[in-house]
Design a protein around this motif. Structure first.
Motif, PDB file in Angstrom:
ATOM      1  N   ILE A  85       1.111  -1.104   0.110  1.00  0.00           N
ATOM      2  CA  ILE A  85       0.023   0.058   0.128  1.00  0.00           C
ATOM      3  C   ILE A  85       0.984   1.296   0.164  1.00  0.00           C
ATOM      4  O   ILE A  85       2.236   1.046   0.289  1.00  0.00           O
ATOM      5  CB  ILE A  85      -0.871   0.063   0.926  1.00  0.00           C
ATOM      6  N   GLY A  86       0.196   2.501  -0.383  1.00  0.00           N
ATOM      7  CA  GLY A  86       0.896   3.659  -0.444  1.00  0.00           C
ATOM      8  C   GLY A  86       2.068   3.804  -1.176  1.00  0.00           C
ATOM      9  O   GLY A  86       2.063   3.198  -2.140  1.00  0.00           O
ATOM     10  N   ASP A  87       3.150   4.394  -0.598  1.00  0.00           N
ATOM     11  CA  ASP A  87       4.612   4.571  -1.388  1.00  0.00           C
ATOM     12  C   ASP A  87       5.185   3.366  -1.796  1.00  0.00           C
ATOM     13  O   ASP A  87       5.751   3.167  -2.471  1.00  0.00           O
ATOM     14  CB  ASP A  87       5.469   5.425  -0.643  1.00  0.00           C
ATOM     15  N   ALA A  88       4.768   2.297  -0.836  1.00  0.00           N
ATOM     16  CA  ALA A  88       5.492   0.957  -1.156  1.00  0.00           C
ATOM     17  C   ALA A  88       4.799   0.253  -2.162  1.00  0.00           C
ATOM     18  O   ALA A  88       5.437  -0.706  -2.570  1.00  0.00           O
ATOM     19  CB  ALA A  88       5.247   0.221   0.139  1.00  0.00           C
ATOM     20  N   ALA A  89       3.664   0.753  -2.549  1.00  0.00           N
ATOM     21  CA  ALA A  89       3.089   0.182  -3.951  1.00  0.00           C
ATOM     22  C   ALA A  89       3.469   1.352  -5.225  1.00  0.00           C
ATOM     23  O   ALA A  89       2.835   0.932  -6.075  1.00  0.00           O
ATOM     24  CB  ALA A  89       1.442   0.109  -3.610  1.00  0.00           C
ATOM     25  N   GLY A  90       3.824   2.279  -4.949  1.00  0.00           N
ATOM     26  CA  GLY A  90       4.155   3.367  -5.957  1.00  0.00           C
ATOM     27  C   GLY A  90       3.162   4.180  -6.282  1.00  0.00           C
ATOM     28  O   GLY A  90       2.864   5.036  -7.399  1.00  0.00           O
ATOM     29  N   PHE A  91       2.274   4.287  -5.278  1.00  0.00           N
ATOM     30  CA  PHE A  91       0.880   5.171  -5.298  1.00  0.00           C
ATOM     31  C   PHE A  91       1.257   6.652  -4.898  1.00  0.00           C
ATOM     32  O   PHE A  91       1.567   7.033  -3.919  1.00  0.00           O
ATOM     33  CB  PHE A  91      -0.084   4.725  -4.341  1.00  0.00           C
ATOM     34  N   THR A  92       1.656   7.286  -6.164  1.00  0.00           N
ATOM     35  CA  THR A  92       1.554   8.822  -5.546  1.00  0.00           C
ATOM     36  C   THR A  92       0.891   9.721  -6.884  1.00  0.00           C
ATOM     37  O   THR A  92       1.023   8.983  -8.214  1.00  0.00           O
ATOM     38  CB  THR A  92       3.106   9.314  -5.633  1.00  0.00           C
ATOM     39  N   SER A  93       0.603  10.862  -6.724  1.00  0.00           N
ATOM     40  CA  SER A  93       0.042  11.596  -7.514  1.00  0.00           C
ATOM     41  C   SER A  93       1.110  12.363  -8.602  1.00  0.00           C
ATOM     42  O   SER A  93       1.905  12.766  -8.156  1.00  0.00           O
ATOM     43  CB  SER A  93      -0.878  12.478  -7.142  1.00  0.00           C
ATOM     44  N   PRO A  94       1.201  11.950  -9.985  1.00  0.00           N
ATOM     45  CA  PRO A  94       2.303  12.378 -10.767  1.00  0.00           C
ATOM     46  C   PRO A  94       2.854  13.694 -10.875  1.00  0.00           C
ATOM     47  O   PRO A  94       3.908  13.907 -10.955  1.00  0.00           O
ATOM     48  CB  PRO A  94       1.795  11.940 -12.256  1.00  0.00           C
TER      49      PRO A  94
END
Ligand SMILES: Cc1cc2nc3c(=O)[nH]c(=O)nc-3n(C[C@H](O)[C@H](O)[C@H](O)COP(=O)(O)OP(=O)(O)OC[C@H]3O[C@@H](n4cnc5c(N)ncnc54)[C@H](O)[C@@H]3O)c2cc1C
Length: 414
Positions: free
Chosen positions: A284-293
């Motif tokens: 989840i979160g940054d560990a999954a690469g979820f950031t807004s480009p």
């Protein structure tokens, strides 16, 4: 590996916003949950500009306690290279982020989770029976080894489980992604009218941006993200020297006892990892690469992915099926909810292919308020561009415009 010590349904790795919320949601739904954090305290060093939108709080059912709010803000003002500015007005908060993260972790503990600081996950071993039976996790800290049916990796940019888990014995679950560097200072007596000021000034922040994020009592975070990693500090110092921030006092943020006043970190920019679930594992979160480009916000995405992971964990554990196939529900959930990363990235790329002058011309064609540009608003921008700089109209300006649209809170921009 030592004999198994601690046993739980879910082990959450990392007590940032994602991990804290995953532990909270899991324990609220009756799962025995352990939350571990490598650092001796939660939330520090702060590696965040600290803003979160009101829409995010509503989407997450978060009622923020007053002590975690530093300032209520009106929205984002984007400042283009020639100084033209346009607003994305939508309310939100600047947090005392470390207090916010501690509050979420405290809520998780109140709901029944057990929290262990100074605990660092270092290895994971599969438990096999007739079917996959969970993970034996080992590391630094007296609670290890920990036996968990499901591990939720919320370790941020470290993405520890992507490295530790090797499905085919050789290559890791996910290769290391690209990151962008971020750094900021806390300044005092910073003038503000309640907007977050985001400067798209490639001269200082290559393929990134600079910010002034106002906090209480005239404090503000002034910082940048840039793909030119070696120049991060120099570029930020130059920006401050060249602007109205030059005369303002830089101080240590309240949570930082000593050392350099600069603080920051890195942000994943490769987009969601190909594999965000595996047997007994969800990222989840940054560990999954979820950031807004475009503006690189990640807290909203981390908090929401935690909800999906907890929801999936509850069902998988109650059905006694911890397989990758069962946990694929998690990946389906976030894919259905989060905006299309590649599309926004194309917009960001198109934006940074423009020269400073072209960006500024584009900006003059935008309405003063960009948050409610409907189809007619976009058509008007196109019309103005055709009048002022016809060549620009055909230069991927539409995707660049969409990147701003997708940076709104409802698309998890902040
Ligand atoms: C300079 C900067 C400014 C930013 N500004 C904003 C902003 O204004 N708004 C916004 O929404 N986002 C912002 N972001 C992004 C945001 O900070 C992250 O997206 C968000 O914190 C991700 O939350 P997370 O819980 O996934 O990970 P993190 O907050 O990174 O938490 C991960 C935790 O895991 C712990 N950990 C790591 N490895 C292990 C291990 N092996 N064992 C145990 N624990 C471990 C870490 O110590 C850490 O506490 C910014 C980022 C940077 C760098």
């Amino acid at each position: 590996m030592a004999e198994v010590g601690t046993v739980c349904d879910v082990l959450v790795v990392g007590a940032g916003p994602g991990g804290g919320n995953a532990a909270l949601q899991c324990s609220r739904q009756g799962l025995s949950t352990i939350l571990i954090e490598d650092h001796p305290e939660i939330g520090t060093p702060v590696h965040c500009g600290e803003c979160i939108s009101e829409i995010a709080c509503q989407n997450l059912n978060l009622t923020l306690p007053e002590e975690v709010i530093s300032k209520r803000v009106k929205g984002i003002r984007v400042i283009f290279p020639d100084g033209t500015d346009k607003c994305l007005t939508e309310e939100g908060y600047v947090l005392e982020k470390h207090l916010f993260e501690r509050w979420i972790a405290d809520e998780a503990v109140t709901a029944g989770a057990s929290l262990h600081l100074r605990h660092k996950l270092l290895s994971m071993e599969r438990m096999e029976g007739d079917s996959f039976g969970g993970w034996i996790c080992d590391g630094k800290g007296d609670q290890f080894p920990i036996r968990a049916k499901i591990v939720i990796d919320a370790s941020g940019v470290a993405a520890v489980c992507s490295r530790l888990v090797k499905p085919d014995d050789d290559s890791p679950l996910n290769p290391k992604g690209k990151v962008i560097a971020g750094m900021q200072y806390e300044l005092l007596d910073v003038p503000s009218d309640g907007y977050l000021d985001f400067y798209i000034w490639p001269k200082y922040a290559e393929k990134g941006y600079l910010w002034m994020i106002p906090k209480c009592d005239g404090r503000a975070n002034v910082g940048l993200v840039t793909e030119d990693k070696p120049r991060t500090k120099k570029a930020l110092d130059e920006f401050i020297t060249d602007t109205h921030f030059s005369d303002l006092e830089q101080v240590l943020p309240p949570w930082k006892g000593k050392g350099s006043p600069a603080f920051g970190g890195t942000i994943p920019i490769s987009g969601p990892f190909d594999c965000t679930h595996h047997d007994g594992l969800m990222l989840i979160g940054d560990a999954a690469g979820f950031t807004s480009p475009l503006f690189e916000g990640g807290s909203h995405l981390a908090l929401k992915s935690a909800v999906f992971a907890a929801q999936t964990a509850v069902k998988a554990i109650s059905e006694g099926n911890l397989s990758s196939e069962r946990l694929s529900e998690y990946t389906r959930l976030w894919k259905a909810e989060f905006p299309p990363y590649d599309k926004i990235l194309r917009g960001k790329t198109a934006l940074f292919e423009l020269s400073d002058d072209e960006m500024s011309v584009m900006a003059t064609c935008f309405p003063d308020e960009m948050s409610d540009m409907g189809a007619s608003g976009k058509a008007m921008v196109g019309f103005r561009l055709l009048l002022r700089r016809p060549g620009l109209y055909f230069k991927k300006i539409v995707p660049a415009m969409l990147a701003f649209g997708y940076s709104r809170a409802k698309y998890y921009g902040w």
